[in-house]
Design an enzyme around this catalytic site. Structure first.
Site, PDB file in Angstrom:
ATOM      1  N   GLY A  22       7.396   1.035   5.161  1.00 17.05           N
ATOM      2  CA  GLY A  22       6.252   1.946   5.114  1.00 17.05           C
ATOM      3  C   GLY A  22       5.259   1.545   4.037  1.00 17.05           C
ATOM      4  CE  LYS A  48       0.801   1.811   4.068  1.00 17.94           C
ATOM      5  NZ  LYS A  48       1.130   2.521   5.017  1.00 17.94           N
ATOM      6  CG  ASP A  80      -1.298   0.150   8.141  1.00 20.07           C
ATOM      7  OD1 ASP A  80      -2.129   1.031   8.405  1.00 20.07           O
ATOM      8  OD2 ASP A  80      -0.093   0.379   7.938  1.00 20.07           O
ATOM      9  CB  VAL A 120      11.274  -6.292   5.289  1.00 21.33           C
ATOM     10  CG1 VAL A 120      10.932  -6.419   6.767  1.00 21.33           C
ATOM     11  CG2 VAL A 120      10.922  -7.580   4.560  1.00 21.33           C
ATOM     12  CB  ALA A 121      11.193  -2.424   8.201  1.00 18.73           C
ATOM     13  N   GLY A 145       3.926  -4.257   4.213  1.00 14.68           N
ATOM     14  CA  GLY A 145       4.144  -5.628   3.731  1.00 14.68           C
ATOM     15  C   GLY A 145       3.656  -6.687   4.710  1.00 14.68           C
ATOM     16  N   GLY A 146       4.002  -6.543   5.971  1.00 14.05           N
ATOM     17  CA  GLY A 146       3.585  -7.523   6.985  1.00 14.05           C
ATOM     18  C   GLY A 146       2.070  -7.526   7.149  1.00 14.05           C
ATOM     19  CB  SER A 147      -0.411  -4.764   7.425  1.00 15.00           C
ATOM     20  OG  SER A 147       0.240  -4.138   8.487  1.00 15.00           O
ATOM     21  CB  SER A 148      -0.081  -6.649   2.493  1.00 10.99           C
ATOM     22  OG  SER A 148      -0.872  -6.899   1.369  1.00 10.99           O
TER      23      SER A 148
HETATM   24  P1  ATP Z   1       3.705  -0.428   8.051  1.00  6.63           P
HETATM   25  O1  ATP Z   1       3.717   0.329   6.748  1.00  6.63           O
HETATM   26  O2  ATP Z   1       2.411  -1.165   8.324  1.00  6.63           O
HETATM   27  O3  ATP Z   1       4.220   0.366   9.216  1.00  6.63           O
HETATM   28  P2  ATP Z   1       6.149  -1.612   7.250  1.00  6.63           P
HETATM   29  O4  ATP Z   1       6.017  -1.738   5.771  1.00  6.63           O
HETATM   30  O5  ATP Z   1       6.897  -0.399   7.725  1.00  6.63           O
HETATM   31  O6  ATP Z   1       4.724  -1.633   7.883  1.00  6.63           O
HETATM   32  P3  ATP Z   1       6.725  -4.423   7.520  1.00  6.63           P
HETATM   33  O7  ATP Z   1       7.342  -4.741   6.210  1.00  6.63           O
HETATM   34  O8  ATP Z   1       5.344  -4.862   7.735  1.00  6.63           O
HETATM   35  O9  ATP Z   1       6.861  -2.855   7.848  1.00  6.63           O
HETATM   36  O10 ATP Z   1       7.721  -5.031   8.636  1.00  6.63           O
HETATM   37  C1  ATP Z   1       7.881  -4.512   9.929  1.00  6.63           C
HETATM   38  C2  ATP Z   1       8.472  -5.622  10.815  1.00  6.63           C
HETATM   39  O11 ATP Z   1       7.492  -6.634  11.004  1.00  6.63           O
HETATM   40  C3  ATP Z   1       9.683  -6.328  10.218  1.00  6.63           C
HETATM   41  O12 ATP Z   1      10.841  -5.811  10.761  1.00  6.63           O
HETATM   42  C4  ATP Z   1       9.496  -7.811  10.549  1.00  6.63           C
HETATM   43  O13 ATP Z   1      10.373  -8.235  11.564  1.00  6.63           O
HETATM   44  C5  ATP Z   1       8.071  -7.919  11.087  1.00  6.63           C
HETATM   45  N1  ATP Z   1       7.238  -8.863  10.332  1.00  6.63           N
HETATM   46  C6  ATP Z   1       6.363  -9.719  10.841  1.00  6.63           C
HETATM   47  N2  ATP Z   1       5.725 -10.397   9.887  1.00  6.63           N
HETATM   48  C7  ATP Z   1       6.179  -9.977   8.707  1.00  6.63           C
HETATM   49  C8  ATP Z   1       5.889 -10.299   7.365  1.00  6.63           C
HETATM   50  N3  ATP Z   1       4.991 -11.240   7.026  1.00  6.63           N
HETATM   51  N4  ATP Z   1       6.537  -9.625   6.406  1.00  6.63           N
HETATM   52  C9  ATP Z   1       7.435  -8.657   6.740  1.00  6.63           C
HETATM   53  N5  ATP Z   1       7.764  -8.329   7.989  1.00  6.63           N
HETATM   54  C10 ATP Z   1       7.152  -8.967   8.988  1.00  6.63           C
END
Ligand code: ATP
Length: 288
Positions: free
Chosen positions: A98, A10, A136, A95-96, A101-104
């Site tokens: 913004g 997103k 999210d 990953v991490a 990815g984890g929420s999706s």
């Molecule tokens: P948001 O935009 O919702 O704040 P983000 O994109 O910043 O999320 P994510 O990619 O969701 O961050 O990852 C944040 C942390 O969540 C990672 O450091 C990881 O350790 C943890 N995590 C748990 N499950 C997952 C997953 N399925 N995919 C990625 N990271 C995950």
């Protein structure tokens, strides 16, 4: 035998923080949409009741810390499911970043297991359940374009924004979402025109969407993370119609209508940014 689900990233077209609530959460208001950069999840039925996570990405936990695991456990407990599942996550979303990815992944797990375990739960109920996993996740269950309110769990769906290309670039230096919110001075925010953004989307007004891109968290992130500002400037110089940091960052995205210009921005960033993507804006659900 398995079923699969796509879990798209997103982006925030707006992100506003209204006030701090008595429960210490921030009341937020944001317009979000999806882009064609997605993780792919496969769900294999296990007769024994275990939940297993398989991922080759070293940043993705393969135990109960994984948001997909937590979504599966929540669904299994709440609906008293005896069966289990092996969830393979092919991670393409940084990953991490913004980009949620984890929420999706958690949302795709709720949708996928609803089918695999034949639970027949309406999508609105899955979204409410998802909010227990993360704020999210509700948006990601719908996977469309929406205004999210509350902690992010109150979803009002919107039509897809006008079609365009999205260039995403993730700076190397990460940010902590928690510290970004902690550093926010609520009385010093220049708020986005959320209503105007919704109107521009409803009218399919591309320029109106570009004019109203705004994220109040940039006020914290830009001074701390010079790469974010550098990437924004470079995208603008290379012809992006509008640029913004997504969520709590650090990923920056630029919108453009012509693919050739998207490619030009991509090429101009490749020198100093390792993770750059050119994708289409999705905006409508690709849920199976
Ligand atoms: P948001 O935009 O919702 O704040 P983000 O994109 O910043 O999320 P994510 O990619 O969701 O961050 O990852 C944040 C942390 O969540 C990672 O450091 C990881 O350790 C943890 N995590 C748990 N499950 C997952 C997953 N399925 N995919 C990625 N990271 C995950």
């Amino acid at each position: 035998m398995y079923i699969s689900e796509k879990a798209p990233a997103k982006i925030n077209l707006t992100l506003d923080v209204l006030y701090k609530r008595e429960d210490q959460y921030h009341e937020i208001e944001m317009v979000m949409t999806t882009v064609d950069l997605a993780d792919r999840l496969e769900f294999y039925l296990l007769e024994e009741g275990t939940i297993e996570i398989v991922s080759e990405n070293r940043f993705v936990p393969n135990d109960q810390r994984n948001l997909a695991y937590r979504a599966a456990k929540l669904l299994k407990d709440r609906y008293q499911v005896n069966k289990g599942v092996r969830i393979k996550i092919d991670k393409l979303i940084p990953v991490a970043a913004g980009l949620a990815g984890g929420s999706s992944d958690a949302a795709a797990t709720l949708r996928g297991l609803n089918r695999l375990w034949d639970l027949r739960i309406p999508v609105s109920e899955l979204a409410v359940l998802g909010s227990e996993v993360g704020s999210d996740v509700s948006f990601c269950v719908y996977n469309s374009t929406a205004l999210a309110k509350g902690r992010g769990e109150k979803i009002i769906e919107l039509p897809a924004p006008p079609q365009c290309w999205v260039v995403l670039a993730k700076p190397t230096q990460g940010v902590s979402t928690q510290s970004v919110y902690q550093s926010l001075q609520l009385d010093q925010l220049d708020h986005p025109d959320t209503e105007g953004m919704i109107q521009a989307i409803n009218q399919s007004n591309y320029q109106g969407v570009c004019d109203r891109l705004k994220n109040v968290l940039e006020i914290v992130t830009l001074p701390k993370n010079p790469e974010v500002e550098q990437i924004k400037q470079q995208m603008k110089r290379s012809g992006a119609d509008a640029v913004l940091m997504s969520g709590s960052g650090p990923t920056v995205f630029g919108l453009v209508q012509q693919q050739s210009r998207a490619n030009r921005i991509y090429n101009s960033l490749r020198g100093f940014c390792e993770e750059v993507y050119v994708v289409r804006l999705l905006g409508t659900s690709t849920n199976t």
